[in-house]
Enzyme design. Sequence first.
Site, PDB file in Angstrom:
ATOM      1  N   ASP A  99       4.481 -10.072   1.807  1.00 50.71           N
ATOM      2  CA  ASP A  99       4.981  -8.913   2.543  1.00 50.71           C
ATOM      3  C   ASP A  99       5.369  -9.369   3.945  1.00 50.71           C
ATOM      4  O   ASP A  99       4.530  -9.906   4.685  1.00 50.71           O
ATOM      5  CB  ASP A  99       3.857  -7.867   2.623  1.00 50.71           C
ATOM      6  CG  ASP A  99       4.381  -6.455   2.636  1.00 50.71           C
ATOM      7  OD1 ASP A  99       5.363  -6.219   3.353  1.00 50.71           O
ATOM      8  OD2 ASP A  99       3.802  -5.603   1.959  1.00 50.71           O
ATOM      9  N   ASP A 203       9.118  -5.119   4.830  1.00 50.06           N
ATOM     10  CA  ASP A 203       8.564  -3.842   5.280  1.00 50.06           C
ATOM     11  C   ASP A 203       9.564  -3.070   6.154  1.00 50.06           C
ATOM     12  O   ASP A 203      10.233  -3.679   6.999  1.00 50.06           O
ATOM     13  CB  ASP A 203       7.298  -4.151   6.091  1.00 50.06           C
ATOM     14  CG  ASP A 203       6.517  -2.912   6.459  1.00 50.06           C
ATOM     15  OD1 ASP A 203       6.038  -2.220   5.550  1.00 50.06           O
ATOM     16  OD2 ASP A 203       6.388  -2.630   7.672  1.00 50.06           O
ATOM     17  N   GLU A 269      11.987  -2.573   1.549  1.00 53.89           N
ATOM     18  CA  GLU A 269      11.444  -1.215   1.563  1.00 53.89           C
ATOM     19  C   GLU A 269      12.252  -0.432   2.579  1.00 53.89           C
ATOM     20  O   GLU A 269      12.377  -0.847   3.739  1.00 53.89           O
ATOM     21  CB  GLU A 269       9.978  -1.207   1.985  1.00 53.89           C
ATOM     22  CG  GLU A 269       9.381   0.183   1.934  1.00 53.89           C
ATOM     23  CD  GLU A 269       8.460   0.536   3.091  1.00 53.89           C
ATOM     24  OE1 GLU A 269       7.725   1.523   2.974  1.00 53.89           O
ATOM     25  OE2 GLU A 269       8.480  -0.163   4.132  1.00 53.89           O
ATOM     26  N   HIS A 330       1.056   1.752  -2.259  1.00 54.11           N
ATOM     27  CA  HIS A 330      -0.055   1.975  -1.337  1.00 54.11           C
ATOM     28  C   HIS A 330       0.239   3.059  -0.299  1.00 54.11           C
ATOM     29  O   HIS A 330      -0.610   3.332   0.551  1.00 54.11           O
ATOM     30  CB  HIS A 330      -0.392   0.658  -0.636  1.00 54.11           C
ATOM     31  CG  HIS A 330       0.727   0.174   0.224  1.00 54.11           C
ATOM     32  ND1 HIS A 330       1.931  -0.264  -0.290  1.00 54.11           N
ATOM     33  CD2 HIS A 330       0.852   0.089   1.569  1.00 54.11           C
ATOM     34  CE1 HIS A 330       2.737  -0.590   0.691  1.00 54.11           C
ATOM     35  NE2 HIS A 330       2.111  -0.394   1.837  1.00 54.11           N
ATOM     36  N   ASP A 331       1.447   3.646  -0.327  1.00 58.27           N
ATOM     37  CA  ASP A 331       1.783   4.736   0.599  1.00 58.27           C
ATOM     38  C   ASP A 331       1.958   6.060  -0.132  1.00 58.27           C
ATOM     39  O   ASP A 331       2.178   7.088   0.508  1.00 58.27           O
ATOM     40  CB  ASP A 331       3.109   4.437   1.319  1.00 58.27           C
ATOM     41  CG  ASP A 331       3.035   3.203   2.207  1.00 58.27           C
ATOM     42  OD1 ASP A 331       1.966   2.947   2.773  1.00 58.27           O
ATOM     43  OD2 ASP A 331       4.053   2.500   2.316  1.00 58.27           O
TER      44      ASP A 331
HETATM   45  C1  NOJ Z   1       5.481   0.616   5.333  1.00 63.66           C
HETATM   46  C2  NOJ Z   1       4.219   0.146   4.681  1.00 63.66           C
HETATM   47  O1  NOJ Z   1       4.358   0.264   3.284  1.00 63.66           O
HETATM   48  C3  NOJ Z   1       3.102   0.986   5.243  1.00 63.66           C
HETATM   49  O2  NOJ Z   1       1.902   0.829   4.549  1.00 63.66           O
HETATM   50  C4  NOJ Z   1       2.948   0.624   6.700  1.00 63.66           C
HETATM   51  O3  NOJ Z   1       1.972   1.467   7.286  1.00 63.66           O
HETATM   52  C5  NOJ Z   1       4.281   0.821   7.443  1.00 63.66           C
HETATM   53  N1  NOJ Z   1       5.407   0.293   6.735  1.00 63.66           N
HETATM   54  C6  NOJ Z   1       4.247   0.154   8.790  1.00 63.66           C
HETATM   55  O4  NOJ Z   1       4.307  -1.230   8.651  1.00 63.66           O
END
Ligand code: NOJ
Length: 546
Positions: A99, A203, A269, A330-331
Amino acid sequence: MDKYMWWQKAVFYQIYPRSFKDSTNNGIGDLKGIISKLDYLKELGIDAIWYSPFFMSPQEDFGYDITAYDKIAPEYGTMDDFKLLLEKSHALGIKMILDLVLNHTSDKHPWFLESKKDQSNPKADWYVWKDGKKKNGKKPPNNWKSIIGGSMWKWNEKRGQFYLHQFLPCQPDLNWRNEEVKQQMFDYIEYWLNKGVDGFRLDIIHTLFEDNKFRDNPKSWRLFPSESSSASLFQNPRYTQFLPETIEICKSIRKIVNNYSPPRMLVGEATREPKAIRSLYGAHNDGLNLVFNFSLCNTDFNPKKITKIIQESESLLPEPYWPCFCLSNHDNKRMISKLGNNEEKMRLFTLLLLSIRGTPFIYYGEEVGMHQVKIPKSQWSDPIAFLKFFKLPIGRFFNRDGCRTPMQWKPVENNAGFSPNSSIKPWLPVPPSLMTQNVETQLNNKDSLLKFYHDLLKFRKNSLALQIGTFSLLSTANEKILTYKRTFGDEKLIIILNFSNKVVEIVNPTIDGFKAFSTKSIIDHNNFVSNIILDKFEGIILDIRS
Ligand code: NOJ
């Protein structure tokens, strides 16, 4: 030469290192723990793993706040553990992608500590600093809002300026207009590629650059983003997301990655608006290899809506472009819980994920049907949970802890076999449903969800039609049925998904074939079907090669 790359055929699996397997009895997952489970993952049938960050970090956003891009956080292990993990993965034929958090560092990173001292230090221009408005300069420079709400600017008294943060205030944005920053981050990319990693997940890559004139973002009526628009929080992020400069950087990173052999890959992402997402692939497919399309994470259990998602993806990303889907991460809330913890529906969605065109990502624990967990306030860890929305903590409505709970390995009440010692309490609690939703129990049950994942992944591994075949939607008279065809050479498959809670019979189908896979029944490969009967929420694969 094969015109398709490994990452087009592969099934990826996402590991959140803090939550996968603890080897040291401290209640936190680590690299040695993951190494001990590589055989399990090989057996499951996945081809590649994306690791959420395990680099040096104060863990205020659990690794998405980095203090050293070339070091492993000690709670996760050492560089030797990393090397062993990579070596063992490759020996098993499993690829590894890391990542990459390019947009921001932690505010504890030595670069930021220096940058914030004054306006003339060597790192002064490494972050995005700006004078404020009003006489005393203490009003933010413009109206930009961070992704999680509130101003994108935070005042720093010592430097007498504001710094920009697209995400949390503890994650200051790097200044990508500074050549030194750019070169430094490119060096880190090469550092990990030289160690042998197979690629990166990038990210919030769409937020790398902001407007250099710092113009206000236009107002919008939208509070939440949607599939059709990335406007949210009453603002259209025109000057803060998907800037042409960001796309140029994606292309530069692609060039770096393209220099490596065997081939490496990039998956971005970004916000979920598919048209915007398309731009990151580059006008000539010379940007990111893949960008997540989160539409399936956010859709209802509704074949019409899903058809629209697929149609849009197919029209925006015709070959050689390649879509990329997942059901949760994870989000996001775990998909099975969005489906009312209904396993039949989850099987149907999983067949969908693994049979439409594009690279699928499975989130750890999905294969045993891990539920979204309700976390008591006293145990909240997600920094977003503590932020306020109309004076109430966001955690009351939305908390990412619930999808980040420890992997459920065994029917052990206290920690689901996550830590070696069953008395250890893990960093997040495990739910009572672990007694059935766990690896050990499901490996011993031939009808379990886990066995279904094994069977489906095996089927896909042997099917070039599912991996790289052409895709076409088929029409049906029943609006609760979704049907499509995948073809590669002689292999022709028809996938039929029944979204209704009733048995459906398709009489006299115009095709003849045999049921090659089902989310429910045992398959009789010699059983040619002329009438197709689907149980409620059943999905099947029909093999019509003749
Ligand atoms: C996206 C990530 O998936 C998330 O978990 C993170 O908090 C934010 N970007 C900030 O890096």
